[in-house]
Design a protein around this motif. Sequence first.
Motif, PDB file in Angstrom:
ATOM      1  N   THR A 115       7.511  -6.039   5.417  1.00 39.89           N
ATOM      2  CA  THR A 115       8.797  -6.456   4.866  1.00 39.89           C
ATOM      3  C   THR A 115       9.688  -5.274   4.491  1.00 39.89           C
ATOM      4  O   THR A 115      10.875  -5.277   4.798  1.00 39.89           O
ATOM      5  N   TYR A 116       9.143  -4.295   3.799  1.00 45.96           N
ATOM      6  CA  TYR A 116       9.902  -3.113   3.380  1.00 45.96           C
ATOM      7  C   TYR A 116       9.031  -1.872   3.557  1.00 45.96           C
ATOM      8  O   TYR A 116       7.799  -1.943   3.512  1.00 45.96           O
ATOM      9  N   VAL A 117       9.703  -0.740   3.709  1.00 52.13           N
ATOM     10  CA  VAL A 117       9.046   0.556   3.552  1.00 52.13           C
ATOM     11  C   VAL A 117       9.793   1.292   2.450  1.00 52.13           C
ATOM     12  O   VAL A 117      11.035   1.291   2.412  1.00 52.13           O
ATOM     13  N   VAL A 126       0.867  -1.180   0.000  1.00 56.41           N
ATOM     14  CA  VAL A 126       0.000   0.000   0.000  1.00 56.41           C
ATOM     15  C   VAL A 126       0.902   1.228   0.000  1.00 56.41           C
ATOM     16  O   VAL A 126       1.884   1.284   0.752  1.00 56.41           O
ATOM     17  N   ALA A 127       0.580   2.191  -0.859  1.00 54.18           N
ATOM     18  CA  ALA A 127       1.338   3.441  -0.926  1.00 54.18           C
ATOM     19  C   ALA A 127       0.442   4.600  -0.527  1.00 54.18           C
ATOM     20  O   ALA A 127      -0.707   4.681  -0.974  1.00 54.18           O
ATOM     21  N   TRP A 128       0.985   5.467   0.310  1.00 58.16           N
ATOM     22  CA  TRP A 128       0.247   6.648   0.776  1.00 58.16           C
ATOM     23  C   TRP A 128       0.960   7.918   0.306  1.00 58.16           C
ATOM     24  O   TRP A 128       2.187   8.029   0.414  1.00 58.16           O
ATOM     25  N   SER A 129       0.188   8.853  -0.184  1.00 56.97           N
ATOM     26  CA  SER A 129       0.699  10.180  -0.500  1.00 56.97           C
ATOM     27  C   SER A 129      -0.386  11.187  -0.147  1.00 56.97           C
ATOM     28  O   SER A 129      -1.489  10.810   0.286  1.00 56.97           O
ATOM     29  N   ARG A 130      -0.098  12.444  -0.321  1.00 59.07           N
ATOM     30  CA  ARG A 130      -1.102  13.464  -0.011  1.00 59.07           C
ATOM     31  C   ARG A 130      -2.290  13.381  -0.962  1.00 59.07           C
ATOM     32  O   ARG A 130      -3.372  13.886  -0.664  1.00 59.07           O
ATOM     33  N   SER A 156       5.500   3.844   0.863  1.00 62.57           N
ATOM     34  CA  SER A 156       4.919   2.539   0.540  1.00 62.57           C
ATOM     35  C   SER A 156       5.316   1.535   1.603  1.00 62.57           C
ATOM     36  O   SER A 156       6.464   1.539   2.057  1.00 62.57           O
ATOM     37  N   VAL A 157       4.382   0.671   1.976  1.00 64.60           N
ATOM     38  CA  VAL A 157       4.671  -0.399   2.932  1.00 64.60           C
ATOM     39  C   VAL A 157       4.250  -1.720   2.297  1.00 64.60           C
ATOM     40  O   VAL A 157       3.191  -1.815   1.671  1.00 64.60           O
ATOM     41  N   TYR A 158       5.094  -2.746   2.472  1.00 65.37           N
ATOM     42  CA  TYR A 158       4.882  -4.046   1.858  1.00 65.37           C
ATOM     43  C   TYR A 158       4.618  -5.081   2.950  1.00 65.37           C
ATOM     44  O   TYR A 158       5.288  -5.073   3.994  1.00 65.37           O
TER      45      TYR A 158
END
Length: 364
Positions: free
Chosen positions: A330-332, A72-76, A343-345
Amino acid sequence: MTAGNPPTSYADLGCAGLDRALTALEFEPGRRARMVERLRALVSPWGGDPVTGLGGHFSYASSDGAPLELGVAWSRRGVEVRAYYEPLGTPPTPESNQDTSVAATRDLARHPGVVLDDYLQVEDLFLAPRPEGPFSVLDAVLWDEDGTPWFKAYLNPRAHGVDLAGKVLAEAAGRLGIGPAWTVAADRYARDHGDRAPTLFALDLVPRDRARVKVYFTHAGVDAAGIERFAACAAEHEPGSVARLCRELLGTDGPYPGKPPITALVFRPGDPVPRSTVSYFPLCPNVSDDAVAAGRVTALLRATGVDPTSYLAALDALAVGSPATSRVQTYVGYRGGADPRVSVYFATGAFGGVPRPGSGEESA
């Protein structure tokens, strides 16, 4: 994870996890159902096999070896949801996986908006009679908040062996019109990384005017300052961001001998240097549990100007047990610039969570 009978296949695990994540992110029920059904269709040819029925294959698609991972990826501007997967042969072998993944990637052309021109222009370079690991082709489906999907393909530069990876990448870059920028990146990488080779060559399966090439460079044995020096070769890199986030997310200036950070350089045809960077920081095994990781990701989101509420809801939906004992992040990833994105995986939880280093639980 939801109580009751556990899902028995990767398709079940991935679709159940995607449904929980979309519910937590407050996607409309009809849109959520269509997205879950699309993922099931994409992975069903092989994903219906039992979790224990893949012959010990440890997939490159996720840190826990499952051939499927969510992101999931977050932005403004909002949220983007992703699913990454490795199409597998029966049984999974380097040769059968290569054949299956190539067929699955070509089959994506039947989806509206998918353009395979760039992929087909370089596909032959990454295929080998006896392919070397760790994968052949990974695919990804990505959705914006309106539920419209688009796709990516990830090729293995090391399919012919590490020694030939540089030659493969240089030829691919020339065919796609990014040769000069590729030379800048390859020369900069060699300064601190010797003869190591990048690990992923990614293509957006969209029309050429919107397409990017992303190449992923792993930083084994290199400290935060060295990673920052490499990332600075991109025109739009946010100065100092990599070194700062190495400290804030991983708790040290490195080097990182276990699972190191990764820099993805973004290329566009005609540019003299790489366009921009996306940095990836491995939470497992560098962070003890999802609760500790959540504190660091929350701080990053807030610093980026994004409310972390939906991130915490998604983590709660995907964690195996409580975040204090769970290990599924797992990753950011971080993309800086005018429109920063985090993004967070998330691993599927097929094995209860990513194993702790030295625990004797590692799958590979």
